[in-house]
Design a protein around this motif. Sequence first.
Motif, PDB file in Angstrom:
ATOM      1  N   GLY A 132      37.258 -18.811  16.089  1.00  0.00           N
ATOM      2  CA  GLY A 132      38.034 -17.690  15.692  1.00  0.00           C
ATOM      3  C   GLY A 132      38.627 -16.996  16.795  1.00  0.00           C
ATOM      4  N   ARG A 133      39.801 -16.498  16.459  1.00  0.00           N
ATOM      5  CA  ARG A 133      40.449 -15.918  17.743  1.00  0.00           C
ATOM      6  C   ARG A 133      40.661 -14.333  17.412  1.00  0.00           C
ATOM      7  NH1 ARG A 133      44.979 -19.684  19.312  1.00  0.00           N
ATOM      8  NH2 ARG A 133      45.789 -19.125  17.393  1.00  0.00           N
ATOM      9  N   LEU A 134      40.285 -13.441  17.825  1.00  0.00           N
ATOM     10  CA  LEU A 134      40.378 -11.969  17.511  1.00  0.00           C
ATOM     11  C   LEU A 134      41.671 -11.459  18.459  1.00  0.00           C
ATOM     12  CD1 LEU A 134      39.130  -9.899  15.604  1.00  0.00           C
ATOM     13  CD2 LEU A 134      37.673  -9.238  17.627  1.00  0.00           C
ATOM     14  N   PHE A 176      42.556 -11.584  13.154  1.00  0.00           N
ATOM     15  CA  PHE A 176      42.223 -12.723  13.652  1.00  0.00           C
ATOM     16  C   PHE A 176      42.737 -13.743  12.798  1.00  0.00           C
ATOM     17  CE2 PHE A 176      39.085 -14.568  10.477  1.00  0.00           C
ATOM     18  CZ  PHE A 176      38.582 -13.450   9.911  1.00  0.00           C
ATOM     19  N   ASP A 177      42.672 -14.817  13.379  1.00  0.00           N
ATOM     20  CA  ASP A 177      43.315 -16.212  13.101  1.00  0.00           C
ATOM     21  C   ASP A 177      42.128 -17.354  13.496  1.00  0.00           C
ATOM     22  OD1 ASP A 177      44.210 -17.059  15.419  1.00  0.00           O
ATOM     23  OD2 ASP A 177      46.357 -16.904  14.723  1.00  0.00           O
ATOM     24  N   ILE A 178      42.453 -18.561  13.080  1.00  0.00           N
ATOM     25  CA  ILE A 178      41.435 -19.536  13.539  1.00  0.00           C
ATOM     26  C   ILE A 178      42.045 -20.795  13.978  1.00  0.00           C
ATOM     27  CG2 ILE A 178      39.563 -18.855  11.978  1.00  0.00           C
ATOM     28  CD1 ILE A 178      39.912 -21.026  10.046  1.00  0.00           C
ATOM     29  N   LEU A 236      46.894 -11.134   8.158  1.00  0.00           N
ATOM     30  CA  LEU A 236      45.762 -11.851   8.507  1.00  0.00           C
ATOM     31  C   LEU A 236      44.621 -11.078   8.060  1.00  0.00           C
ATOM     32  CD1 LEU A 236      46.311 -13.023  12.220  1.00  0.00           C
ATOM     33  CD2 LEU A 236      47.091 -13.961   9.977  1.00  0.00           C
ATOM     34  N   LEU A 237      43.468 -11.750   7.963  1.00  0.00           N
ATOM     35  CA  LEU A 237      41.953 -11.008   7.813  1.00  0.00           C
ATOM     36  C   LEU A 237      41.904 -10.176   9.077  1.00  0.00           C
ATOM     37  CD1 LEU A 237      39.547 -13.274   5.936  1.00  0.00           C
ATOM     38  CD2 LEU A 237      40.847 -11.471   5.067  1.00  0.00           C
ATOM     39  N   THR A 238      40.988  -9.084   8.831  1.00  0.00           N
ATOM     40  CA  THR A 238      40.400  -8.541  10.031  1.00  0.00           C
ATOM     41  C   THR A 238      39.134  -8.385  10.337  1.00  0.00           C
ATOM     42  OG1 THR A 238      40.426  -6.313   8.977  1.00  0.00           O
ATOM     43  CG2 THR A 238      42.649  -6.931  10.025  1.00  0.00           C
ATOM     44  N   TYR A 239      38.782  -8.101  11.611  1.00  0.00           N
ATOM     45  CA  TYR A 239      37.340  -7.969  11.868  1.00  0.00           C
ATOM     46  C   TYR A 239      37.334  -6.520  12.567  1.00  0.00           C
ATOM     47  CZ  TYR A 239      32.714  -9.012  13.681  1.00  0.00           C
ATOM     48  OH  TYR A 239      31.285  -8.883  14.104  1.00  0.00           O
ATOM     49  N   GLU A 240      36.376  -5.687  12.093  1.00  0.00           N
ATOM     50  CA  GLU A 240      36.572  -4.149  12.866  1.00  0.00           C
ATOM     51  C   GLU A 240      37.892  -3.956  13.038  1.00  0.00           C
ATOM     52  OE1 GLU A 240      33.555  -4.763  15.923  1.00  0.00           O
ATOM     53  OE2 GLU A 240      31.949  -4.785  14.586  1.00  0.00           O
TER      54      GLU A 240
END
Length: 250
Positions: A138-140, A117-119, A109-113
Amino acid sequence: MAIQRVKSKWAKTKVLLLSETLRERIPVTKRWQIQQLAAMLDEHGMVYVKPDQGTFGLGVVRVEKVSDAEYTYQSGTLLQRFPSFDKMASSLQSRIGSRAYLIQQGIPLLTYEGLRFDIRVMVQQNPSKQWETTGIIGRLGHPQKIVTNYHSGGVIMAFDQLMQPYMSPTQTDSYKIWMADIGASVALQLQTRYPRLKEIGIDVAIDESFRPWILEVNTLPDPYIFRKLNDKSMFRRIRRCCLAYGRRMK
Ligand SMILES: Nc1ncnc2c1ncn2[C@@H]1O[C@H](COP(=O)(O)OP(=O)(O)OP(=O)(O)O)[C@@H](O)[C@H]1O
Ligand SMILES: [Mg+2]
């Protein structure tokens, strides 16, 4: 007539695989079987093993082949290491018992900080009885966990914010239009087999090359996660559809 709900992920996946265009968006998914696990780990390196009828991310396990002499799996926050495939697989088998489980190609999955996350893509029949994508959120994931579910400590976030490190606002807008399009196709395809569906929530993973993957489709999606955003416009649109097809709202 009652709104249709379908619990089995396997049953829903089989219907989606009948669509030529959706097939390429679906990670390889098989029923639990030890030989299958070995083959899929050799092929993909990482897989998710999950209950056919799970919810909230419960019972979901992430399995990795690190090398021929190192296999790991994680469920909840506990990561376990094993020196061989056989030791790992028999531990997993005793956890699963005789319950129906699936093995799915793992998507990085792509990451944020630094957090995965997924959607969630909400698709509903609108008051004019057309399938409409009414929400994208989005759900982190929780830092120590392998799932992003809100009920497992995931944090709800605006899709635009999560994509900010990767795309311009215009690109994110086009991506959302693309997701909305995929969402409507998923609904139409499932409707061929389940004609009384009114709403679905699609879990979509975005990989590191921005390719979207359909992880699963929920037929009893939670509308209230959309109320957690500051901007309530998506939630209002969702609620309007819910009320039109007779879903009770809190
Ligand atoms: N193949 C996969 N690759 C990467 N991540 C996955 C994969 N399958 C599941 N996950 C992660 O685990 C989470 C939970 O998996 P999934 O949605 O399939 O089951 P569930 O959440 O228990 O079911 P429900 O959404 O009905 O509650 C996903 O939202 C995602 O974050
Ligand atoms: Mg899910």
